[in-house]
Design a protein around this motif. Structure first.
Motif, PDB file in Angstrom:
ATOM      1  N   ALA A  83       0.833  -1.201   0.000  1.00 57.83           N
ATOM      2  CA  ALA A  83       0.000   0.000   0.000  1.00 57.83           C
ATOM      3  C   ALA A  83       0.866   1.249   0.000  1.00 57.83           C
ATOM      4  O   ALA A  83       0.584   2.212  -0.725  1.00 57.83           O
ATOM      5  CB  ALA A  83      -0.931  -0.007   1.214  1.00 57.83           C
ATOM      6  N   MET A  86       2.024   1.777  -3.425  1.00 58.15           N
ATOM      7  CA  MET A  86       0.954   2.247  -4.302  1.00 58.15           C
ATOM      8  C   MET A  86       0.673   3.731  -4.085  1.00 58.15           C
ATOM      9  O   MET A  86       0.414   4.461  -5.033  1.00 58.15           O
ATOM     10  CB  MET A  86      -0.329   1.458  -4.055  1.00 58.15           C
ATOM     11  N   ILE A  87       0.684   4.179  -2.822  1.00 62.27           N
ATOM     12  CA  ILE A  87       0.280   5.556  -2.531  1.00 62.27           C
ATOM     13  C   ILE A  87       1.437   6.528  -2.754  1.00 62.27           C
ATOM     14  O   ILE A  87       1.293   7.528  -3.442  1.00 62.27           O
ATOM     15  CB  ILE A  87      -0.249   5.663  -1.090  1.00 62.27           C
ATOM     16  N   TRP A  88       2.591   6.236  -2.177  1.00 62.02           N
ATOM     17  CA  TRP A  88       3.698   7.191  -2.231  1.00 62.02           C
ATOM     18  C   TRP A  88       4.769   6.811  -3.259  1.00 62.02           C
ATOM     19  O   TRP A  88       5.760   7.503  -3.383  1.00 62.02           O
ATOM     20  CB  TRP A  88       4.337   7.343  -0.850  1.00 62.02           C
ATOM     21  N   ARG A  89       4.589   5.666  -3.931  1.00 65.61           N
ATOM     22  CA  ARG A  89       5.569   5.199  -4.916  1.00 65.61           C
ATOM     23  C   ARG A  89       6.975   5.101  -4.311  1.00 65.61           C
ATOM     24  O   ARG A  89       7.963   5.479  -4.948  1.00 65.61           O
ATOM     25  CB  ARG A  89       5.615   6.148  -6.125  1.00 65.61           C
ATOM     26  N   ILE A 165      -1.706  -5.039  -5.247  1.00 66.95           N
ATOM     27  CA  ILE A 165      -3.173  -5.110  -5.255  1.00 66.95           C
ATOM     28  C   ILE A 165      -3.632  -6.487  -4.783  1.00 66.95           C
ATOM     29  O   ILE A 165      -4.547  -6.594  -3.950  1.00 66.95           O
ATOM     30  CB  ILE A 165      -3.721  -4.776  -6.662  1.00 66.95           C
TER      31      ILE A 165
END
Lengths: 254, 154
Positions: A83, A86-89, A165
């Motif tokens: 996660a 995904m959010i902050w790369r 994911i």
């Protein structure tokens, strides 16, 4: 506090900072794992009293319970790292998620195998399709799925995204594993160690189990750190700091 | 927080919560099929069709175990404290099988309401203790002591 967390977070994103920091931790983690493992196993396997019903076969609990706990913790950690990526790369998070998958799968497999070995004399069967055993098997397949997806994509980036994911979707399995023995009739017994109540186990048997659980967590941390460091060296191999580090190693070895 | 990151965070939260509730509802609607075994109450209430292979689980009733004169055949009753079901099994019982122990039997219910079992598994509870502690507990129980846990020392 918030500011401190923020600084820590930004530092964790730096591979070099992580590598330097953990270099100092590794001897301690190895020492603790060996010491705790020897004490916990000898105490649990040789000195703890036998169970009034199962006799000596209950002793497999000293491997089975830590392995099962850690495989679930590993999964949660992998999903959180996914996660964060995904959010902050954040690249570091993706690498951590990637290195956890095979470690978590190994602990999950150990839990399943030791459970089967214990089930044969105690229940009278190696395997039964009850909710606890089936959801643990699903956890193993989720780890395998995450590992496969990481390799299946054209680029690393796409692999990280797809596996993150899957890891997040599979997170729903964790409470199912935990509560399967309470929600449904299962052959597997309910939890012996509970956070809110006192454990339904005699202290002479409990202390070595607690030692084994803490030690296995430390051992897990050691494995994750070692593999993350390898991942860092590989991805940063063209950076100056890695080249300098390798040169220094080379000179001191020669 | 950066608006794009915020968007991704919300998306991920929606994904986890959405999948969680979908699976939760699915599990809830399937809960009867996820149970490994049926309780004696469910069987006594006629929730189990005759002739279909099911699993029945419960505690073996004290004094109900009757072994056949010849062969391995054994008849016993299991209870959940409300109802009880007679079970006939022709085979080797697991080591942990004893009166008062939890078991799970696989088999079919016949017209007489007896479960003809083809497999009997012992269920173990979550309590672990050394034999001496178990004896102490037993003694305390027989002496009618109310505080069992004090006798066990924990």
């Amino acid at each position: 506090m918030w500011q401190w967390l923020k600084t820590l977070y930004h530092r964790l994103g730096s591979p070099k900072w992580f590598y330097d920091l953990t270099s100092r931790w590794i001897p301690w983690l190895i020492g603790f794992s060996v010491l705790g493992g020897v004490v916990g196993l000898v105490w649990g396997l040789a000195f703890a009293p036998a169970d009034y019903q199962q006799g000596n076969s209950f002793r497999i609990i000293y491997i089975h319970v830590p392995a099962a706990l850690i495989s679930q913790s590993a999964y949660i950690m992998m999903a959180i790292a996914g996660a964060v990526f995904m959010i902050w790369r954040m690249k570091m998070a993706a690498w951590v998620a990637r290195v956890i998958a095979p470690i978590g799968a190994s602990f999950c497999l150990i839990a399943l195998l030791t459970g089967a070995i214990w089930g044969q004399p105690t229940w009278g069967t190696w395997w039964v399709w009850d909710a606890r055993l089936t959801s643990m098997l699903l956890l193993l397949f989720l780890f395998f799925g995450v590992m496969a997806l990481q390799q299946a994509m054209e680029t690393d980036e796409a692999g990280h995204k797809a596996s993150a994911i899957l890891a997040l979707v599979g997170l729903v399995n964790i409470p199912i594993i935990k509560y399967s023995v309470e929600w449904w009739n299962t052959l597997h017994q309910p939890a012996t160690l509970k956070l809110t109540e006192k454990p339904s186990m005699h202290p002479d048997m409990l202390y070595p189990l607690l030692i084994m659980i803490v030690t296995t967590y430390v051992f897990f941390a050691l494995l994750v750190i070692l593999r993350t460091r390898n991942e860092i060296l590989w991805h940063e191999r063209k950076r100056t700091w890695v080249k300098q580090l390798l040169e220094k190693r080379w000179n001191s070895a020669a | 927080m950066h608006p794009q990151r915020k968007k991704r965070l919300t998306l991920i939260l929606f994904l986890v919560v959405g999948v969680g509730s979908a699976v939760g509802l699915l599990m809830y609607s399937l809960s009867q099929n996820i149970n490994l075994f049926q309780t004696p109450t469910q069987i006594a209430n006629g929730e189990v069709p005759i002739g279909r292979t099911i699993r029945a689980g419960g505690l073996v009733v004290d004094g109900s175990v009757v072994r056949a004169e010849e062969g391995l055949g054994v008849t016993f009753k299991v209870t959940d404290g409300v109802a009880s079901v007679p079970i006939f099994y022709d085979g080797i019982l697991p080591d942990l099988f004893r009166e008062g122990q939890g078991i799970v039997a696989l088999g079919q219910l016949d017209e007489a309401g007896v479960l003809q079992a083809s497999e009997v598994l012992a269920k173990h509870d979550e309590n672990y203790m050394p034999p001496e502690v178990q004896e102490a507990l037993e003694k305390a129980h027989q002496a009618g002591k109310a505080n069992l846990e004090a006798a066990a020392g924990y």
